[in-house]
Design an enzyme around this catalytic site. Structure first.
Site: not given
Length: 339
Positions: A155-156
């Site tokens: 995930d970012k």
């Protein structure tokens, strides 16, 4: 288990025509505008509509609307969708922390805040943009134009170890390893409370939430199998309730499958969501925990991909990489230890 070019002069090129124009007549007085629009245009998320409002792309009877919190008024609403961004990512000279690199693959320690690959609303500053600049032509087209070299993602706002392919043979081999889960992957999470018992396996089916399609949830039927082993490594603070649960904990999670948001959903399902997780952190931590989260400057979920191990798909060498959590998590853990 993901930003930007500076323009030194005004762009005088004519504006691009919208890619698509959507229309709907609304009669929903009293309802928030962004909510009413989301119901009228089901292909657009509420967050997307809020962004379009901010861009001045929404009109009612010719009047530009910008406030999603305003009350909807009867009328003809027109949404002008901007043109789709170019599908081919561009190289960007973004520094990378390289843990290993050879002719076939590269292993990096991804910082929080960097998306793995471009997506709507995040077209630049991604790992793909950085890899294209770092690896040059060797990466072009490996695994597809939009996501060259990417065989898995974080995930970012999750930091930690990632591997990317530089050749087709490495991409095929790594993809096969991830498909059969022949990868060692351990994450460190700082959680609200602690899962009970202190060691165990979470085995569920997860998939898109029926109540919110932008979220993943544990499902009674459908979805895909998801398996996470966890160990509580440390607990922090006096019990918040008579139940004896600590205020927070450090939890190591080992993945046996790699579903979207798996660890975040699984820990939340145990009543111990990851600190800083705005999506799955239902409920609020104790006041003392909230205070140290703010003091630590944590602006994301406290989740770090600490270990990645695999057999090199070309050379057959056993590789294993381990990195410590970054400064925001280290500082938060130190502050939690003082509770």
């Amino acid at each position: 288990m993901s930003d930007p070019d500076l323009i030194d002069e005004e762009d005088l090129s004519p504006p691009l025509a919208p890619a698509e124009v959507l229309e709907a007549r609304l009669d929903a007085p009293g309802v928030r505008l962004d909510k009413a629009l989301a119901e009228a245009f089901p292909t657009l998320s509420r967050a997307r509509l809020q962004a379009l409002l901010a861009e001045g792309a929404v009109r009612r009877d010719g009047l530009v609307l910008t406030a999603g919190s305003a009350k909807a008024q009867p009328g003809l609403y027109v949404v002008a969708l901007p043109p789709v961004a170019p599908a081919t990512p561009q190289p960007e000279a973004i520094p990378l922390t390289v843990l290993y690199e050879d002719a076939d693959l590269i292993v990096i320690d991804k910082p929080a805040g960097m998306a793995a690959h471009p997506a709507p609303g995040c077209e630049t500053g991604t790992l793909v943009n950085a890899l294209l600049a770092h690896c040059g032509d060797s990466l072009s087209g490996i695994g597809g134009v939009a996501r060259p070299g990417i065989v898995h993602r974080l995930d970012k706002d999750t930091s930690g170890v990632m591997v990317a392919a530089k050749t087709d043979r490495a991409h095929q081999g790594l993809s096969a390893l991830f498909a059969t889960h022949d990868i060692e992957r351990t994450y460190i999470a700082l959680t609200r409370g602690a899962p009970s018992p202190s060691r165990g396996r979470i085995e569920t089916r997860i998939g898109r939430s029926t109540g919110d399609r932008k979220k993943i949830a544990v499902l009674k039927a459908g979805g895909r199998e998801a398996i996470t082993d966890y160990v509580v490594q440390a607990i922090f603070g006096e019990p918040a309730k008579a139940s004896g649960a600590p205020l927070a904990a450090r939890v190591a999670c080992t993945l046996h499958t790699g579903r979207t948001h798996q660890i975040r959903v699984h820990l939340s399902s145990k009543g111990s969501p990851i600190l800083g997780d705005a999506t799955y952190g239902s409920g609020s931590p104790a006041a003392a925990v909230r205070a140290v989260v703010a003091e630590a400057g944590l602006a994301r979920q406290a989740l770090h991909a600490a270990v990645l191990g695999f057999v090199h798909p070309v050379t057959g060498e056993t590789l294993r990489f381990e990195t410590p959590p970054p400064a925001d998590m280290v500082r938060l853990e130190a502050l939690l230890s003082d509770l």
